[in-house]
Enzyme design. Structure first.
Site, mmCIF file in Angstrom:
data_model
loop_
_atom_site.group_PDB
_atom_site.id
_atom_site.type_symbol
_atom_site.label_atom_id
_atom_site.label_comp_id
_atom_site.label_asym_id
_atom_site.label_seq_id
_atom_site.Cartn_x
_atom_site.Cartn_y
_atom_site.Cartn_z
ATOM 1 N N ASP A 5 9.285 2.753 -0.056
ATOM 2 C CA ASP A 5 8.232 3.386 0.732
ATOM 3 C C ASP A 5 8.406 2.913 2.172
ATOM 4 O O ASP A 5 7.988 1.816 2.529
ATOM 5 C CB ASP A 5 6.850 3.012 0.184
ATOM 6 C CG ASP A 5 5.729 3.705 0.953
ATOM 7 O OD1 ASP A 5 6.024 4.349 1.976
ATOM 8 O OD2 ASP A 5 4.559 3.601 0.523
ATOM 9 N N TYR B 188 0.855 -1.193 0.000
ATOM 10 C CA TYR B 188 0.000 0.000 0.000
ATOM 11 C C TYR B 188 0.884 1.234 0.000
ATOM 12 O O TYR B 188 1.851 1.315 0.764
ATOM 13 C CB TYR B 188 -0.896 -0.003 1.238
ATOM 14 C CG TYR B 188 -1.778 1.223 1.368
ATOM 15 C CD1 TYR B 188 -2.818 1.452 0.474
ATOM 16 C CD2 TYR B 188 -1.566 2.146 2.392
ATOM 17 C CE1 TYR B 188 -3.619 2.575 0.596
ATOM 18 C CE2 TYR B 188 -2.381 3.271 2.517
ATOM 19 C CZ TYR B 188 -3.411 3.483 1.622
ATOM 20 O OH TYR B 188 -4.211 4.592 1.743
ATOM 21 N N LYS C 149 4.219 8.561 9.210
ATOM 22 C CA LYS C 149 3.866 8.005 10.522
ATOM 23 C C LYS C 149 4.785 8.522 11.646
ATOM 24 O O LYS C 149 4.533 9.581 12.186
ATOM 25 C CB LYS C 149 3.777 6.493 10.419
ATOM 26 C CG LYS C 149 2.638 6.143 9.417
ATOM 27 C CD LYS C 149 2.187 4.718 9.371
ATOM 28 C CE LYS C 149 0.892 4.613 8.583
ATOM 29 N NZ LYS C 149 1.006 4.111 7.234
HETATM 30 C C1 LIG Z 1 0.318 4.588 5.846
HETATM 31 C C2 LIG Z 1 1.089 4.375 4.599
HETATM 32 C C3 LIG Z 1 1.000 5.249 3.495
HETATM 33 C C4 LIG Z 1 0.012 6.369 3.440
HETATM 34 O O1 LIG Z 1 0.239 7.314 4.435
HETATM 35 P P1 LIG Z 1 -0.984 8.281 4.861
HETATM 36 O O2 LIG Z 1 -0.336 9.197 5.856
HETATM 37 O O3 LIG Z 1 -2.025 7.390 5.452
HETATM 38 O O4 LIG Z 1 -1.435 8.968 3.647
HETATM 39 C C5 LIG Z 1 1.829 5.036 2.411
HETATM 40 N N1 LIG Z 1 2.698 4.026 2.403
HETATM 41 C C6 LIG Z 1 2.814 3.155 3.424
HETATM 42 C C7 LIG Z 1 3.822 2.049 3.354
HETATM 43 C C8 LIG Z 1 1.993 3.295 4.548
HETATM 44 O O5 LIG Z 1 2.083 2.416 5.533
#
Ligand SMILES: *Cc1c(COP(=O)(O)O)cnc(C)c1O
Length: 422
Positions: free
Chosen positions: A239, A144, A267
């Site tokens: 990511d 994701y 995060k």
């Molecule tokens: C949470 C997450 C996102 C998206 O971040 P948001 O702050 O929710 O937009 C993108 N990539 C990864 C790997 C994530 O865990």
């Protein structure tokens, strides 16, 4: 457990907010529950509007590696608020946090702050396309990367290279620019590069996927991605929105000793406020406006309150022994948990301080494997744990997180509750 007030709050919320929530998984539908409404959080403890208390293993999806409402982080945020909460003009905190990010993750030679992980990924992809002057993005099924249009792509049924949108409202033309293939599948990567290598702008990957539950990369898989992207002059984007500052101070790239071209973090980096960042090689980042031709901007980007909370958080993470301490907790917890699930057809996947229990599984290497798990069984487990005052991540497709605030006793109680469930 009395949840009357949460139920009433939900009834009112749905009249004004679609589904009553501002992010779908909070609705708890897949686990057959209605949402909790939280009044406050401290360390590992959530208190809902009915006064029920839960030990939190979701931690706002991994944000609170120090636990909720950490006194030093809160103090830093309060001090920042007293000086005004946004300027739309640079502040010293932005450079300070960028420096700290760079010190932790040296491959992020330049850092640009944004407000969410979604924005960080979206911007990194635009930059990768601008830099390579190519269109195609390769991602992996089950990873994701936020909810930008061109990343809401799932594997097509059968025909390799033909993705399907995983959301209504995404034009097929957008999806055509992204190809999703199975994680840990070198052959699929190799085939794709042989066929379309010179069109591929970037490969984006969660180096340790946590958004299909925790899945570990096979030995050499990340190195293979590094090598093949370099051979084809494509970029490698890690990511690390979850793994950054979690798997180690330097993220997964330090753990696996791979240097990506671009990295996204989120995060943890905002210390509990809406902040995220992308960064990478100087020559690539030089293409970003105002220096270069790739546009990217944000009214609240580099917000001084979020920056201050992030600075304090990263400072604490930099303290001697922080990750050793977190790891020690994990090393005591996971074997005990493993003992309890032995012979139960449950798989514990773990990376550092994040973990997932997969129900009815003996191996999990890709999204295909995760899809075979027993979701109804997981839902029963979630409800049991909730009834016993543990808030775990409410989906089989998510990770759970430890923090340095979890006490030995809390971890023991968790393991005991899992044992009781069986
Ligand atoms: C949470 C997450 C996102 C998206 O971040 P948001 O702050 O929710 O937009 C993108 N990539 C990864 C790997 C994530 O865990």
């Amino acid at each position: 457990m009395n949840r009357e007030k949460s139920v009433a709050a939900y009834k009112e919320a749905v009249q004004y907010i679609p589904g009553g929530v501002n992010s779908p998984v909070r609705a708890l539908r897949s686990v057959g529950e209605s949402p909790l409404f939280i009044r406050r959080a401290k360390a590992t403890r959530l208190t809902d509007v009915d006064g029920n208390r839960f030990t939190d293993f979701c931690l706002s999806w991994g944000v609170f590696i120090l636990g909720h409402a950490h006194p030093q982080v809160n103090r830093a945020a309060r001090q920042a608020i007293a000086n005004g909460t946004s300027y739309g003009i640079p502040s010293l905190q932005e450079t300070e946090l960028a420096k700290l990010v760079n010190r932790h993750i040296p491959s992020m030679q330049k850092v640009r702050f944004v407000n969410s992980g979604t924005e960080a990924v979206m911007s990194a992809i635009r930059l990768a396309r601008g830099f390579t002057r190519r269109t195609l993005i390769v991602k992996f099924d089950g990873c994701y990367h936020g909810h930008a249009d061109h990343l809401l792509v799932s594997a097509g049924s059968g025909v390799a290279g033909l993705g399907e949108s995983s959301s209504a409202g995404v034009p097929s033309g957008f999806v055509a620019c992204t190809i999703s293939i199975p994680f840990n599948d070198r052959e699929a990567v190799g085939r794709l590069f042989r066929e379309k290598g010179e069109q591929i702008a970037a490969v984006i990957v969660e180096p340790v996927p946590a958004n299909m539950g925790v899945v570990l990369p096979h030995d050499g898989f990340l190195q293979y991605l590094r090598d093949i992207t370099a051979q084809h002059n494509s970029l490698l984007i890690f990511d690390e929105v979850i793994t950054g500052f979690r798997l180690s101070g330097g993220g997964a790239q330090k753990t696996f000793r791979i240097t990506p071209d671009l990295t996204t973090v989120g995060k943890i980096v905002g210390g509990g406020f809406p902040a995220a960042a992308f960064g990478g090689r100087n020559d690539i980042m030089a293409l970003l406006a105002p220096d270069g031709a790739v546009y990217q901007a944000g009214t609240l980007s580099g917000n001084p309150v979020a920056m201050s909370a992030g600075i304090e958080t990263l400072r604490i993470l930099s303290e001697e022994g922080f990750y050793e301490n977190l790891e020690a907790r994990a090393n005591a917890f996971f074997p005990a948990l493993q003992d309890v699930i032995r012979g139960k057809d449950i798989l514990l996947n773990r990376a550092g301080s994040m973990f997932t229990l997969f129900f009815k599984a003996d191996k999990i290497h890709s999204f295909e494997d995760v899809k075979k798990t027993d979701r109804e069984y997981f839902a029963r487990f979630f409800r049991f744990m909730l009834a016993h005052n543990f808030y775990i991540s409410p989906s089989q497709f998510e990770a759970n997180f430890l923090s340095v605030a979890h006490t030995e006793k809390e971890l023991e109680r968790f393991t005991k509750a899992v044992k009781m469930f069986f």
